[in-house]
Enzyme design. Structure first.
Site, PDB file in Angstrom:
ATOM      1  N   HIS A 130      -9.957   4.761  10.379  1.00 56.64           N
ATOM      2  CA  HIS A 130      -9.126   3.666   9.874  1.00 56.64           C
ATOM      3  C   HIS A 130      -7.643   3.931  10.153  1.00 56.64           C
ATOM      4  O   HIS A 130      -6.909   3.025  10.571  1.00 56.64           O
ATOM      5  CB  HIS A 130      -9.377   3.490   8.372  1.00 56.64           C
ATOM      6  CG  HIS A 130      -8.582   2.394   7.744  1.00 56.64           C
ATOM      7  ND1 HIS A 130      -8.902   1.065   7.908  1.00 56.64           N
ATOM      8  CD2 HIS A 130      -7.477   2.425   6.960  1.00 56.64           C
ATOM      9  CE1 HIS A 130      -8.025   0.325   7.248  1.00 56.64           C
ATOM     10  NE2 HIS A 130      -7.148   1.122   6.657  1.00 56.64           N
ATOM     11  N   TRP A 176       0.860  -1.177   0.000  1.00 61.06           N
ATOM     12  CA  TRP A 176       0.000   0.000   0.000  1.00 61.06           C
ATOM     13  C   TRP A 176       0.902   1.235   0.000  1.00 61.06           C
ATOM     14  O   TRP A 176       1.895   1.264   0.722  1.00 61.06           O
ATOM     15  CB  TRP A 176      -0.891  -0.005   1.240  1.00 61.06           C
ATOM     16  CG  TRP A 176      -2.019   0.959   1.145  1.00 61.06           C
ATOM     17  CD1 TRP A 176      -2.070   2.199   1.715  1.00 61.06           C
ATOM     18  CD2 TRP A 176      -3.252   0.797   0.434  1.00 61.06           C
ATOM     19  NE1 TRP A 176      -3.245   2.814   1.403  1.00 61.06           N
ATOM     20  CE2 TRP A 176      -4.004   1.966   0.617  1.00 61.06           C
ATOM     21  CE3 TRP A 176      -3.780  -0.232  -0.348  1.00 61.06           C
ATOM     22  CZ2 TRP A 176      -5.255   2.142   0.054  1.00 61.06           C
ATOM     23  CZ3 TRP A 176      -5.030  -0.056  -0.898  1.00 61.06           C
ATOM     24  CH2 TRP A 176      -5.758   1.118  -0.696  1.00 61.06           C
TER      25      TRP A 176
END
Length: 167
Positions: A96, A29
């Site tokens: 998150h 990511w």
């Protein structure tokens, strides 16, 4: 948050890494950030004598998965001298960010507290992509460089402590 160059260090205090074995676990990511950090880490390990055959790179989908991969490496390869965990989490508009950063930080801290192989914390936690870029080879250096020199120093410390333990 760092405001100094992460790549700046006194190379004379870094032990030789020619007999050391390293694993780098890198999150996929934000690859523009994490791959640059990985490149910086590899370059620095080699600069201090680490051999290509003693540097293994493992990819995981995101930063949260770093802990799992590091834990499995600790279990499966006792010949490792240190593991470098590299990831990048950029704040968004949801909680998150907090969960990923907290979980990853706590997981790696637990591995260090309970394990015999040092796991180097290379998780960038930034407010925006510019801050991450600044720390992945930009104006503030490269966190991967900092992590590699830390890995070498911790591997050396581990070896010194094990020698004392075995006496």
């Amino acid at each position: 948050m760092s405001t100094t160059n992460l790549s700046a260090y006194d190379a004379t205090i870094i032990p030789a890494a020619d007999a050391m074995k390293f694993a780098i676990v890198v999150a996929d990511w934000n690859p523009n950030i994490t791959y640059a950090m990985c490149d910086g880490a590899i370059e620095t390990l080699k600069k201090h004598g680490a051999k290509d055959m003693n540097i293994s790179v493992y990819h995981v989908p995101g930063s949260f998965e770093l802990t799992y991969a590091c834990a499995r490496l600790i279990e499966s390869d006792e010949t490792l001298d240190a593991i470098i965990a590299l990831g990048s989490v950029v704040r968004g508009g949801t909680p998150h960010f907090d969960y990923v950063c907290s979980g990853t930080t706590n997981g790696i801290a637990e591995l260090n507290a309970k394990g015999d192989i040092p796991v180097i914390f290379g998780l960038l936690t930034t407010d925006d992509m510019k801050q991450a870029e600044d720390r992945a080879g930009g104006c503030l250096g490269n966190k991967g460089v900092e992590c590699a020199q830390t890995a070498i120093r911790m591997a050396d410390l581990k070896d010194k402590l094990w020698v004392k333990k075995s006496l």
